[in-house]
Design a protein around this motif. Structure first.
Motif, PDB file in Angstrom:
ATOM      1  N   GLY A  55       0.672  -1.064   0.118  1.00 37.73           N
ATOM      2  CA  GLY A  55      -0.141  -0.283  -0.158  1.00 37.73           C
ATOM      3  C   GLY A  55       0.753   1.833  -0.007  1.00 37.73           C
ATOM      4  N   ASN A  56       2.350   0.993  -0.273  1.00 41.47           N
ATOM      5  CA  ASN A  56       3.084   2.369  -0.511  1.00 41.47           C
ATOM      6  C   ASN A  56       2.511   2.844  -1.594  1.00 41.47           C
ATOM      7  OD1 ASN A  56       4.083   2.409   2.668  1.00 41.47           O
ATOM      8  ND2 ASN A  56       5.557   0.353   1.616  1.00 41.47           N
ATOM      9  N   SER A  57       2.463   4.356  -1.667  1.00 43.58           N
ATOM     10  CA  SER A  57       2.122   5.178  -2.912  1.00 43.58           C
ATOM     11  C   SER A  57       3.649   6.152  -3.200  1.00 43.58           C
ATOM     12  CB  SER A  57       0.659   5.400  -3.175  1.00 43.58           C
ATOM     13  OG  SER A  57       1.308   6.262  -1.724  1.00 43.58           O
ATOM     14  N   ASN A  58       3.965   6.483  -4.158  1.00 45.09           N
ATOM     15  CA  ASN A  58       4.620   7.444  -4.395  1.00 45.09           C
ATOM     16  C   ASN A  58       4.283   8.183  -6.349  1.00 45.09           C
ATOM     17  OD1 ASN A  58       6.734   6.319  -7.023  1.00 45.09           O
ATOM     18  ND2 ASN A  58       6.584   4.910  -5.667  1.00 45.09           N
ATOM     19  N   TYR A  59       4.570   9.324  -6.514  1.00 45.73           N
ATOM     20  CA  TYR A  59       3.582  10.330  -7.157  1.00 45.73           C
ATOM     21  C   TYR A  59       4.529  10.758  -8.001  1.00 45.73           C
ATOM     22  CZ  TYR A  59      -0.660   9.029  -4.812  1.00 45.73           C
ATOM     23  OH  TYR A  59      -1.148   8.004  -4.078  1.00 45.73           O
ATOM     24  N   ALA A  60       4.778  11.096  -9.062  1.00 47.29           N
ATOM     25  CA  ALA A  60       5.107  12.371 -10.010  1.00 47.29           C
ATOM     26  C   ALA A  60       5.397  13.690  -9.708  1.00 47.29           C
ATOM     27  CB  ALA A  60       4.844  12.265 -11.473  1.00 47.29           C
ATOM     28  N   ASP A  61       6.000  14.153  -9.081  1.00 44.14           N
ATOM     29  CA  ASP A  61       6.330  15.930  -9.021  1.00 44.14           C
ATOM     30  C   ASP A  61       4.444  16.550  -9.666  1.00 44.14           C
ATOM     31  OD1 ASP A  61       9.559  16.316  -8.713  1.00 44.14           O
ATOM     32  OD2 ASP A  61       8.138  15.124  -7.301  1.00 44.14           O
ATOM     33  N   SER A  62       4.554  15.679 -10.464  1.00 40.58           N
ATOM     34  CA  SER A  62       3.601  17.527 -11.290  1.00 40.58           C
ATOM     35  C   SER A  62       2.346  16.787 -11.286  1.00 40.58           C
ATOM     36  CB  SER A  62       3.815  16.649 -12.983  1.00 40.58           C
ATOM     37  OG  SER A  62       3.384  15.425 -12.991  1.00 40.58           O
ATOM     38  N   VAL A  63       2.027  16.123 -10.064  1.00 43.67           N
ATOM     39  CA  VAL A  63       0.818  15.369 -10.113  1.00 43.67           C
ATOM     40  C   VAL A  63       0.850  15.156  -8.653  1.00 43.67           C
ATOM     41  CG1 VAL A  63       0.023  14.056 -12.277  1.00 43.67           C
ATOM     42  CG2 VAL A  63       0.475  12.660  -9.687  1.00 43.67           C
ATOM     43  N   LYS A  64       1.489  15.582  -7.668  1.00 46.98           N
ATOM     44  CA  LYS A  64       1.287  15.233  -5.546  1.00 46.98           C
ATOM     45  C   LYS A  64       0.382  16.261  -5.646  1.00 46.98           C
ATOM     46  CE  LYS A  64       6.509  13.596  -5.351  1.00 46.98           C
ATOM     47  NZ  LYS A  64       7.358  14.018  -4.303  1.00 46.98           N
ATOM     48  N   GLY A  65      -0.735  16.045  -4.834  1.00 48.33           N
ATOM     49  CA  GLY A  65      -1.808  16.657  -4.293  1.00 48.33           C
ATOM     50  C   GLY A  65      -2.861  16.602  -4.966  1.00 48.33           C
ATOM     51  N   ARG A  66      -2.723  16.029  -6.463  1.00 47.32           N
ATOM     52  CA  ARG A  66      -3.860  16.718  -7.070  1.00 47.32           C
ATOM     53  C   ARG A  66      -4.079  15.096  -7.409  1.00 47.32           C
ATOM     54  NH1 ARG A  66      -3.511  18.450 -11.845  1.00 47.32           N
ATOM     55  NH2 ARG A  66      -1.664  17.485 -11.921  1.00 47.32           N
ATOM     56  N   PHE A  67      -3.375  14.546  -7.451  1.00 49.50           N
ATOM     57  CA  PHE A  67      -3.712  12.479  -8.084  1.00 49.50           C
ATOM     58  C   PHE A  67      -3.706  11.918  -6.301  1.00 49.50           C
ATOM     59  CE2 PHE A  67      -2.833  12.247 -12.636  1.00 49.50           C
ATOM     60  CZ  PHE A  67      -3.789  13.633 -12.902  1.00 49.50           C
ATOM     61  N   THR A  68      -4.551  10.445  -6.895  1.00 45.89           N
ATOM     62  CA  THR A  68      -4.710   9.476  -5.225  1.00 45.89           C
ATOM     63  C   THR A  68      -4.555   8.048  -6.085  1.00 45.89           C
ATOM     64  OG1 THR A  68      -5.330  10.425  -3.641  1.00 45.89           O
ATOM     65  CG2 THR A  68      -4.700   8.987  -3.064  1.00 45.89           C
ATOM     66  N   ILE A  69      -2.899   7.453  -5.836  1.00 43.92           N
ATOM     67  CA  ILE A  69      -3.817   5.573  -6.361  1.00 43.92           C
ATOM     68  C   ILE A  69      -3.985   4.811  -5.281  1.00 43.92           C
ATOM     69  CG2 ILE A  69      -1.652   5.134  -5.513  1.00 43.92           C
ATOM     70  CD1 ILE A  69      -1.553   3.839  -8.596  1.00 43.92           C
TER      71      ILE A  69
END
Length: 117
Positions: A55-69
Motif C-alpha cells: 500500500g505504499n504509494s509514490n507520485y510524479a511531482d507534476s501530480v502530487k497533491g492532485r492525484f491519489t492511487i
C-alpha cells in the motif's frame, strides 16, 4: 490469460475530476506493484503513480497533491483519483503491473483522458 482493463477516462473541463479503474485478471494481484503511466500527444510515456503490495504509494511531482492511487485487493482493482485536472494532464493513461523480484510485467491498453474547456 493476463488482462489489465482500464476504464473511467473521458472528457473533463479544467479543474474537474475523474476516477480511473484498472481491473486485473490472471495474476496474483495482491503481490503485484501496480502503476499508472500516461503518454500525452508527442510525449514519452511517463510514470504517474505507483502503489506497492503493502500500500505504499509514490507520485510524479507534476501530480502530487492532485492525484491519489489506491487498490482493492478483494476486487483485483487499482484506482487513480484525479482532481484539479489541467489541460497538460491530457493523455492516454495506462495501467501496469509488476511482480516483485520477477521480470513479469503487464500493460493495459489504455484509456483516454482529455482535459479541455
Amino acid at each position: 490469460q493476463v488482462q489489465l482493463v482500464e476504464s473511467g477516462g473521458g472528457l473533463v473541463q479544467p479543474g474537474g475530476s475523474l476516477r480511473l479503474s484498472c481491473a486485473a485478471s490472471g495474476i496474483a494481484f495482491s503481490v503485484y506493484t501496480m502503476d499508472w503511466y500516461r503518454q500525452g500527444p508527442g510525449k514519452q510515456r511517463e510514470l504517474v503513480a505507483a502503489i506497492s503490495s503493502s500500500g505504499n504509494s509514490n507520485y510524479a511531482d507534476s501530480v502530487k497533491g492532485r492525484f491519489t492511487i489506491s487498490r482493492d485487493n478483494a476486487k483485483n482493482t487499482v484506482y487513480l483519483q484525479m482532481n484539479s485536472l489541467k489541460p497538460e494532464d491530457t493523455a492516454v493513461y495506462y495501467c501496469h503491473g509488476t511482480k516483485p523480484w520477477s521480470i513479469n510485467n503487464y500493460w493495459g491498453r489504455g484509456t483516454q483522458v482529455t482535459v479541455s474547456s
